[in-house]
Design a protein around this motif. Structure first.
Motif, short mmCIF file in Angstrom:
data_model
loop_
_atom_site.label_atom_id
_atom_site.label_comp_id
_atom_site.label_asym_id
_atom_site.label_seq_id
_atom_site.Cartn_x
_atom_site.Cartn_y
_atom_site.Cartn_z
N ALA A 1 41.21 64.52 45.24
CA ALA A 1 39.88 63.91 45.14
C ALA A 1 39.59 63.07 46.38
CB ALA A 1 39.80 63.05 43.87
N ALA A 2 40.59 62.36 46.89
CA ALA A 2 40.39 61.53 48.08
C ALA A 2 40.17 62.37 49.32
CB ALA A 2 41.60 60.61 48.27
N SER A 3 40.95 63.46 49.49
CA SER A 3 40.80 64.28 50.70
C SER A 3 39.47 65.03 50.70
CB SER A 3 41.96 65.27 50.80
OG SER A 3 41.89 66.24 49.75
N LEU A 4 39.01 65.45 49.53
CA LEU A 4 37.70 66.12 49.46
C LEU A 4 36.57 65.14 49.75
CD1 LEU A 4 38.31 68.44 46.38
CD2 LEU A 4 38.07 69.14 48.78
N THR A 5 36.74 63.89 49.34
CA THR A 5 35.75 62.86 49.71
C THR A 5 35.72 62.68 51.22
OG1 THR A 5 36.11 61.71 47.61
CG2 THR A 5 35.06 60.47 49.38
N SER A 6 36.88 62.68 51.86
CA SER A 6 36.94 62.58 53.32
C SER A 6 36.29 63.79 53.98
CB SER A 6 38.39 62.44 53.78
OG SER A 6 38.98 61.27 53.26
N THR A 7 36.46 64.97 53.37
CA THR A 7 35.81 66.17 53.90
C THR A 7 34.30 66.00 53.92
OG1 THR A 7 37.59 67.63 53.15
CG2 THR A 7 35.43 68.64 53.51
N ILE A 8 33.75 65.45 52.84
CA ILE A 8 32.30 65.24 52.79
C ILE A 8 31.87 64.24 53.85
CG2 ILE A 8 30.41 64.43 51.34
CD1 ILE A 8 32.07 65.32 48.90
N ARG A 9 32.56 63.11 53.93
CA ARG A 9 32.15 62.04 54.83
C ARG A 9 32.39 62.40 56.30
NH1 ARG A 9 34.62 58.32 52.63
NH2 ARG A 9 32.93 57.09 51.68
N ARG B 1 36.86 77.12 42.24
CA ARG B 1 38.01 76.85 41.37
C ARG B 1 38.78 78.15 41.15
NH1 ARG B 1 38.09 76.32 34.96
NH2 ARG B 1 40.07 75.22 34.65
N LEU B 2 40.05 78.19 41.59
CA LEU B 2 40.83 79.42 41.52
C LEU B 2 41.94 79.38 40.48
CD1 LEU B 2 41.11 80.18 45.35
CD2 LEU B 2 39.41 80.99 43.73
N ASP B 3 42.27 78.22 39.91
CA ASP B 3 43.25 78.17 38.84
C ASP B 3 43.03 76.92 38.00
OD1 ASP B 3 44.24 76.06 40.26
OD2 ASP B 3 46.21 76.93 40.66
N ASN B 4 43.98 76.66 37.09
CA ASN B 4 43.84 75.56 36.14
C ASN B 4 44.47 74.26 36.63
OD1 ASN B 4 42.41 76.83 34.06
ND2 ASN B 4 44.26 77.80 33.29
N LYS B 5 44.41 74.02 37.91
CA LYS B 5 45.00 72.79 38.44
C LYS B 5 44.34 71.56 37.82
CE LYS B 5 45.59 70.13 42.70
NZ LYS B 5 45.47 70.10 44.17
N GLY B 6 45.17 70.56 37.47
CA GLY B 6 44.65 69.29 36.99
C GLY B 6 44.53 68.31 38.15
N TRP B 7 43.64 67.35 38.03
CA TRP B 7 43.29 66.49 39.15
C TRP B 7 43.52 65.02 38.80
CZ3 TRP B 7 42.00 68.64 43.76
CH2 TRP B 7 41.70 70.01 43.73
N ASN B 8 44.01 64.30 39.79
CA ASN B 8 44.18 62.86 39.66
C ASN B 8 42.89 62.18 40.14
OD1 ASN B 8 45.06 60.25 39.46
ND2 ASN B 8 46.51 60.35 41.16
N ILE B 9 42.08 61.71 39.21
CA ILE B 9 40.78 61.13 39.53
C ILE B 9 40.91 59.61 39.52
CG2 ILE B 9 38.34 61.02 38.94
CD1 ILE B 9 39.31 63.80 39.69
N PRO B 10 40.64 58.93 40.63
CA PRO B 10 40.73 57.47 40.66
C PRO B 10 39.84 56.83 39.60
CG PRO B 10 40.52 58.34 42.89
CD PRO B 10 40.32 59.49 41.96
N GLY B 11 40.45 55.92 38.85
CA GLY B 11 39.71 55.23 37.81
C GLY B 11 39.54 56.01 36.53
N VAL B 12 40.00 57.27 36.50
CA VAL B 12 39.87 58.10 35.29
C VAL B 12 41.25 58.46 34.74
CG1 VAL B 12 38.95 60.23 34.33
CG2 VAL B 12 37.67 59.01 36.10
N GLY B 13 42.11 59.05 35.58
CA GLY B 13 43.44 59.41 35.12
C GLY B 13 43.93 60.68 35.75
N ARG B 14 45.16 61.10 35.38
CA ARG B 14 45.77 62.30 35.91
C ARG B 14 45.46 63.50 35.02
NH1 ARG B 14 49.71 61.51 39.62
NH2 ARG B 14 50.74 63.46 39.01
N GLY B 15 45.66 64.69 35.60
CA GLY B 15 45.48 65.92 34.83
C GLY B 15 44.07 66.17 34.37
N GLN B 16 43.08 65.66 35.12
CA GLN B 16 41.68 65.83 34.72
C GLN B 16 41.19 67.24 35.08
OE1 GLN B 16 39.94 63.48 33.00
NE2 GLN B 16 41.95 62.47 32.95
N PRO B 17 40.21 67.77 34.34
CA PRO B 17 39.71 69.13 34.60
C PRO B 17 38.85 69.19 35.85
CG PRO B 17 38.46 68.12 32.83
CD PRO B 17 39.58 67.17 33.15
N PHE B 18 38.52 70.42 36.22
CA PHE B 18 37.74 70.67 37.43
C PHE B 18 36.38 69.98 37.37
CE2 PHE B 18 34.60 73.50 39.56
CZ PHE B 18 35.03 73.37 40.86
#
Length: 528
Positions: free
Chosen positions: A356-364, A386-403
């Motif tokens: 999530a952090a690196s994709l934010t850097s991509t945008i900025r 989205r190519l698979d069922n990877k879970g995401w660590n979302i700051p302020g939300v938690g780990r294993g979050q959906p796409f």
């Protein structure tokens, strides 16, 4: 030629009694247009401002011409008018020549009206006479520059209040029986002001109309004023509306016409992206089977660019890796006239290091910092595949979050980035789900490294019926390309792409047969 005429013009301007046969050269100069008149009258500026011109009619003509040609500064115009109004005032408070009040109102209505109000007599009878003189001389409202600004609207409000104060019931009755409907009168002025406000866009004019309705007590006049309020609102809506009445049907068909701005180009691109997303996620002929884990970003760029090229009734051109600045190139750029919309593509799966952090850097840093800069574009889109069922660590939300949680988080970051970059008009994150719906639970780590290696990286799995008579599931692995085949491909110049194609062809074949009694799943021989 001009120098020869200057002496004749100056001589005729100083005549006390101006007649048509005695000032032909001056009339010729006054009827010239543009810079010619300005050059001919330039020598008369000192004489006019010092009032050395004897004829009042001549000085009025000359001053109006000098002011229109920009030969007299605005502050000088106001001071000149003020001096003449003060000097021409009579003992009863009336103006000797209202013409100079008109000129001042044309130059600066707010200051001119303030001077008039401050010089009204204290007794009502004299003040009423002064107001009547104003009405008779200036009720044509030609001194207003349309559309009126907020300062002029304020003057109209104070003028309406002053005239209403000094207009008695007897005045209204006497004015209603006059044969000349177009003669200046206080009643006519009070009716003209709402008409001017109707054609004056803005909140100030509308608020004044509402105030006139609230203060009016006569029922017929109140109803008439309410009509003017509705008329002003309708005109305001027509001026502020985003679509013409004839273009309303284009709301459902953004590609009906050529884009008229970068904003409209962006809407067309977004409309096509939405069609592509629906086709992948819901379409009866979905391309889901073409996508796989670790699919090269370049292939996704080609696939999406082809979808844009196939847009029905396409109104834009499609470019890949268009160089913007400093050898930086956008993944896809859609263009029409001088407008551009930049698209950055990112495939996301567990085999890539995106977060999530690196994709934010991509945008900025990449999309905004490199592509949406200067005169290139102010509209950008980050497309996530989205190519698979990877879970995401979302700051302020938690780990294993959906796409979808990742997409929502990035949208919130986009709003913050837009607030920091005033030149960015539109910036969005657009997600495309390339895997079929399944009950699988998303996690940060795939189920097994072995399964990932043998299945997840393959675009498809060939399913065939059993060939032999052995019971249970039989798994056969296709032979890997030999080193000799790889060398042959290299010699032919096919390179890495050819080897990728061969690797894809070398897939695991799964044959299904009856399950032997006591056999367990996962092994053709019943081994767990």
């Amino acid at each position: 030629m001009e120098e020869a005429l200057h002496s004749w013009i100056a001589s005729e301007a100083h005549q006390e009694h101006a007649t048509s046969h005695s000032r032909r050269t001056l009339d010729l100069a006054l009827h010239c247009r543009g810079s010619v008149r300005a050059r001919l009258l330039q020598p008369l500026v000192p004489a006019v401002l010092s009032r050395q011109v004897a004829s009042p009619a001549t000085i009025k003509e000359l001053f109006d011409a000098l002011r229109e040609d920009g030969l007299v500064p605005p502050d000088t115009v106001e001071e000149f008018c003020r001096v003449l109004l003060v000097e021409s005032r009579k003992l009863d408070g009336l103006l000797g020549d209202p013409h100079w009040l008109r000129v001042w109102l044309e130059q600066n209505p707010h200051r001119a009206w303030a001077w008039f109000e401050n010089n009204l007599a204290t007794d009502d009878a004299t003040a009423k006479t002064q107001v009547k003189q104003f009405v008779e001389a200036l009720s044509d409202f030609k001194w207003i520059r349309m559309p009126a600004d907020d300062s002029t609207v304020d003057v109209l409000m104070r003028l309406h209040a002053l005239v209403s104060k000094h207009r008695s019931a007897a005045d209204a009755a006497s004015e209603s029986v006059k044969d000349d409907w177009f003669a200046p009168s206080m009643t006519r002025m009070l009716e003209t002001i709402p008409g001017i406000l109707v054609h004056t866009p803005g909140v100030a004019a509308h608020q004044l109309l509402l105030k006139l309705v609230s203060t009016e007590t006569e029922p017929v006049a109140k109803t008439w004023l309410k009509g003017r309020v509705q008329e002003h609102a309708a005109l305001q809506v027509s001026l502020m509306s985003r679509f013409d009445a004839g273009d309303l049907h284009s709301l459902g068909t953004p590609l009906r016409r050529e884009p008229r701005s970068e904003r409209e180009l962006f809407e067309q691109v977004l409309s096509r992206l939405e069609d592509v997303r629906i086709g992948v996620e819901q379409g009866p002929f979905s391309d889901r089977g073409l996508f796989y884990v670790r699919m090269r970003e370049k292939l996704l760029q080609l696939w999406l660019a082809a979808r844009f090229r196939d847009t029905p009734n396409r109104r834009f051109s499609v470019h890949r890796e268009e160089e913007v600045d400093d050898d930086k190139a956008t993944d896809i750029q859609l263009s029409a006239r001088s407008w551009n919309v930049c698209i950055e593509i990112k495939p996301v799966d567990h085999r890539r290091g995106y977060s999530a952090a690196s994709l934010t850097s991509t945008i900025r840093d990449q999309l905004v910092g490199q592509y949406l800069k200067g005169f290139n574009s102010s509209h950008g889109i980050l497309v996530l595949f989205r190519l698979d069922n990877k879970g995401w660590n979302i700051p302020g939300v938690g780990r294993g979050q959906p796409f979808q949680a990742l997409v929502e988080y990035l949208k919130r970051q986009v709003r913050l980035i837009k607030g920091e970059q005033s030149h960015v008009q539109e910036l969005i994150v657009f997600g495309i789900d390339c895997i079929p719906p399944s009950p699988a639970i998303e996690s940060d780590v795939p189920a097994s490294r072995h399964a990932t290696k043998n299945a997840s990286t393959k675009p498809a799995t060939a399913i065939k019926p059993a060939v032999d008579d052995r019971k249970g599931a039989t798994v056969k692995k296709a032979a890997r390309p030999s080193s000799s085949k790889k060398s042959a491909a290299a010699k032919k110049g096919l390179g890495r792409d050819a080897l990728d194609a061969e690797d894809i062809a070398a897939e695991t074949e799964v044959t299904l047969g009856p399950t032997a009694p006591g056999a367990t799943k996962g092994s053709p021989d019943g081994e767990s």
